[in-house]
Design a protein around this motif. Structure first.
Motif, mmCIF file in Angstrom:
data_model
loop_
_atom_site.group_PDB
_atom_site.id
_atom_site.type_symbol
_atom_site.label_atom_id
_atom_site.label_comp_id
_atom_site.label_asym_id
_atom_site.label_seq_id
_atom_site.Cartn_x
_atom_site.Cartn_y
_atom_site.Cartn_z
ATOM 1 N N GLY A 1 0.544 -1.191 0.074
ATOM 2 C CA GLY A 1 -0.258 -0.085 -0.429
ATOM 3 C C GLY A 1 1.355 1.375 0.049
ATOM 4 N N VAL A 2 2.342 0.964 0.611
ATOM 5 C CA VAL A 2 2.941 2.689 0.445
ATOM 6 C C VAL A 2 2.718 3.075 -0.710
ATOM 7 C CG1 VAL A 2 5.589 3.022 0.657
ATOM 8 C CG2 VAL A 2 4.621 1.618 2.150
ATOM 9 N N LYS A 3 3.245 2.567 -2.423
ATOM 10 C CA LYS A 3 2.837 2.933 -3.607
ATOM 11 C C LYS A 3 1.571 4.264 -3.516
ATOM 12 C CE LYS A 3 2.748 -0.655 -5.579
ATOM 13 N NZ LYS A 3 2.706 -1.786 -6.681
ATOM 14 N N TYR A 4 0.518 3.937 -2.609
ATOM 15 C CA TYR A 4 -0.059 4.810 -2.966
ATOM 16 C C TYR A 4 0.178 5.766 -2.119
ATOM 17 C CZ TYR A 4 -2.081 0.372 -5.518
ATOM 18 O OH TYR A 4 -2.519 -0.577 -6.124
ATOM 19 N N PHE A 5 1.025 5.644 -1.080
ATOM 20 C CA PHE A 5 0.726 6.971 0.001
ATOM 21 C C PHE A 5 0.746 8.154 -0.779
ATOM 22 C CE2 PHE A 5 3.804 10.434 1.413
ATOM 23 C CZ PHE A 5 3.518 10.344 2.492
ATOM 24 N N PRO A 6 1.453 8.967 -1.956
ATOM 25 C CA PRO A 6 0.854 9.776 -2.244
ATOM 26 C C PRO A 6 -0.622 10.747 -2.618
ATOM 27 C CG PRO A 6 2.668 9.374 -3.489
ATOM 28 C CD PRO A 6 1.751 8.303 -2.811
ATOM 29 N N TYR A 7 -1.739 9.676 -2.908
ATOM 30 C CA TYR A 7 -2.954 10.241 -2.578
ATOM 31 C C TYR A 7 -3.298 10.284 -1.126
ATOM 32 C CZ TYR A 7 -8.085 9.364 -3.955
ATOM 33 O OH TYR A 7 -9.234 9.981 -3.570
ATOM 34 N N ILE A 8 -3.179 9.311 -0.661
ATOM 35 C CA ILE A 8 -3.486 9.311 0.743
ATOM 36 C C ILE A 8 -2.761 10.431 1.182
ATOM 37 C CG2 ILE A 8 -3.715 7.892 3.448
ATOM 38 C CD1 ILE A 8 -3.486 5.243 1.206
ATOM 39 N N MET A 9 -2.294 10.619 1.428
ATOM 40 C CA MET A 9 -1.426 11.703 2.387
ATOM 41 C C MET A 9 -1.818 13.230 1.755
ATOM 42 S SD MET A 9 0.658 13.282 4.401
ATOM 43 C CE MET A 9 1.938 14.848 4.686
ATOM 44 N N THR A 10 -2.037 13.004 0.288
ATOM 45 C CA THR A 10 -2.942 14.508 -0.150
ATOM 46 C C THR A 10 -4.469 14.604 0.700
ATOM 47 O OG1 THR A 10 -2.076 14.398 -2.461
ATOM 48 C CG2 THR A 10 -4.272 15.726 -2.346
ATOM 49 N N LEU A 11 -5.480 13.698 0.346
ATOM 50 C CA LEU A 11 -5.751 13.295 1.482
ATOM 51 C C LEU A 11 -6.492 13.538 2.759
ATOM 52 C CD1 LEU A 11 -8.109 10.132 0.050
ATOM 53 C CD2 LEU A 11 -9.349 12.136 -0.218
ATOM 54 N N PHE A 12 -5.482 13.620 3.796
ATOM 55 C CA PHE A 12 -5.249 13.764 4.909
ATOM 56 C C PHE A 12 -4.901 15.226 5.211
ATOM 57 C CE2 PHE A 12 -2.123 14.507 8.415
ATOM 58 C CZ PHE A 12 -3.008 14.076 9.335
ATOM 59 N N VAL A 13 -3.754 15.673 4.261
ATOM 60 C CA VAL A 13 -3.915 17.271 4.813
ATOM 61 C C VAL A 13 -4.876 18.542 4.068
ATOM 62 C CG1 VAL A 13 -2.492 18.482 3.416
ATOM 63 C CG2 VAL A 13 -1.217 16.301 3.838
ATOM 64 N N PHE A 14 -5.275 17.706 3.001
ATOM 65 C CA PHE A 14 -6.329 18.116 2.556
ATOM 66 C C PHE A 14 -7.380 18.526 3.306
ATOM 67 C CE2 PHE A 14 -11.001 19.239 0.393
ATOM 68 C CZ PHE A 14 -10.741 20.424 0.153
ATOM 69 N N ILE A 15 -8.269 17.657 4.083
ATOM 70 C CA ILE A 15 -9.103 17.773 5.269
ATOM 71 C C ILE A 15 -8.910 17.872 6.260
ATOM 72 C CG2 ILE A 15 -10.793 15.675 6.411
ATOM 73 C CD1 ILE A 15 -10.236 13.896 4.568
ATOM 74 N N LEU A 16 -7.079 17.616 6.759
ATOM 75 C CA LEU A 16 -7.346 18.356 7.940
ATOM 76 C C LEU A 16 -6.841 20.315 8.120
ATOM 77 C CD1 LEU A 16 -5.738 17.872 10.773
ATOM 78 C CD2 LEU A 16 -3.719 18.333 9.408
ATOM 79 N N PHE A 17 -6.590 21.239 7.395
ATOM 80 C CA PHE A 17 -6.069 21.883 7.140
ATOM 81 C C PHE A 17 -7.549 22.420 6.457
ATOM 82 C CE2 PHE A 17 -1.821 21.004 6.011
ATOM 83 C CZ PHE A 17 -0.900 22.494 6.195
ATOM 84 N N ALA A 18 -8.399 21.998 5.841
ATOM 85 C CA ALA A 18 -9.661 22.491 5.232
ATOM 86 C C ALA A 18 -10.754 22.598 7.419
ATOM 87 C CB ALA A 18 -10.532 21.893 4.702
ATOM 88 N N ASN A 19 -10.245 21.768 8.109
ATOM 89 C CA ASN A 19 -10.855 21.315 9.128
ATOM 90 C C ASN A 19 -10.777 22.834 9.713
ATOM 91 O OD1 ASN A 19 -12.014 19.605 8.000
ATOM 92 N ND2 ASN A 19 -11.030 17.308 9.809
ATOM 93 N N PHE A 20 -9.122 22.872 9.985
ATOM 94 C CA PHE A 20 -8.643 24.124 10.517
ATOM 95 C C PHE A 20 -8.165 25.558 10.299
ATOM 96 C CE2 PHE A 20 -5.546 21.021 12.924
ATOM 97 C CZ PHE A 20 -6.142 20.639 14.003
ATOM 98 N N ILE A 21 -8.025 25.871 9.123
ATOM 99 C CA ILE A 21 -9.013 26.841 8.180
ATOM 100 C C ILE A 21 -10.188 27.464 8.405
ATOM 101 C CG2 ILE A 21 -8.691 28.075 6.451
ATOM 102 C CD1 ILE A 21 -6.332 26.911 5.210
#
Length: 250
Positions: A90-110
């Motif tokens: 599953g590590v090869k799909y890291f970029p997609y999952i990382m993008t999801l996490f960062v977008f949701i995290l920043f959207a929630n905090f901002i």
């Protein structure tokens, strides 16, 4: 939030007005090409992510700065989570999952900034994230395993007469996944903002002001936790679903 006096002397709260999508500049109808408050704040979110991961790490110092340390902590945290749940595959799909996490995290905090807009409170946004990930993971499962992917729904260890019943339950449970992802994220974020707006309305009243202000502080602190937890929950569930696509067996 609109608060209007009633003819009977009470107050009318409109806490849902904060979720209205409207043109960012001027008035008029919202079309597909209209720059709205939603798109403006999503742009701000993308700029904040760019500032952290691109500008903050351009020095790439051996002794990282504070900004670079935050980016590296997020990177390591998500990478370890993917590896623990899905394995090396599953590590090869890291970029997609990382993008999801960062977008949701920043959207929630901002969205916790006063007078801001919360994209993750919109079901259109969360449904796009949830259903998009669900479709991609399902296609991945069939591409990698073909018809064998259907083994995910067939409990070979269960008694034979129970297997068809369990299979139907498993299929229904699988199809509900994107719905639960979307509603869980959007519902939790929207509910918190509604409560904050209601307490803010009571804070305008002299009698209820002290208690309302204390309530705002408490709810705001809770929302800070919810913002991080919801991003984590969404991401970890995506990892679990990815594991099912990579290893469709019970």
């Amino acid at each position: 939030m609109a608060i209007e006096p009633e003819t009977k002397g009470g107050l009318v709260f409109h806490p849902l007005d904060q979720f209205i999508v409207k043109p960012a500049f001027g008035d008029g109808a919202v079309n597909w090409y209209t720059v709205t408050n939603l798109t403006v704040w999503m742009g701000i979110i993308l700029l904040a992510i760019f500032a952290l991961f691109v500008l903050g790490s351009r020095g790439r110092a051996i002794i990282p700065s504070r900004v670079q340390s935050i980016g590296e902590l997020m990177y390591g945290f998500i990478y370890k989570m993917i590896e623990d749940i899905t394995g090396k595959d599953g590590v090869k799909y890291f970029p997609y999952i990382m993008t999801l996490f960062v977008f949701i995290l920043f959207a929630n905090f901002i969205a916790l900034i006063p007078m801001s807009y919360s994209p993750t409170s919109m079901i259109a946004v969360t449904a796009t994230l949830g259903f998009g990930s669900f479709v991609a993971i399902t296609i991945l499962g069939f591409v990698k395993h073909g018809a064998s992917f259907l083994k995910l729904f067939w409990m070979s260890d269960a008694p034979l007469f129970l297997r068809p019943i369990i299979a139907v339950i498993e299929v229904i449970s699988y199809l509900v996944r994107p719905v639960s992802l979307s509603i869980r994220l959007g519902g939790n974020i929207a509910a918190g903002h509604v409560v904050l707006k209601v307490f803010a309305g009571f804070a305008a009243l002299a009698v209820a002001s002290p208690a309302a202000i204390l309530g705002i502080i408490a709810i705001y602190g809770l929302e800070v936790l919810v913002a991080g937890i919801q991003a984590y929950v969404f991401t970890i569930l995506i990892c679990v679903y990815l594991k099912d696509a990579l290893h469709p067996h019970h």
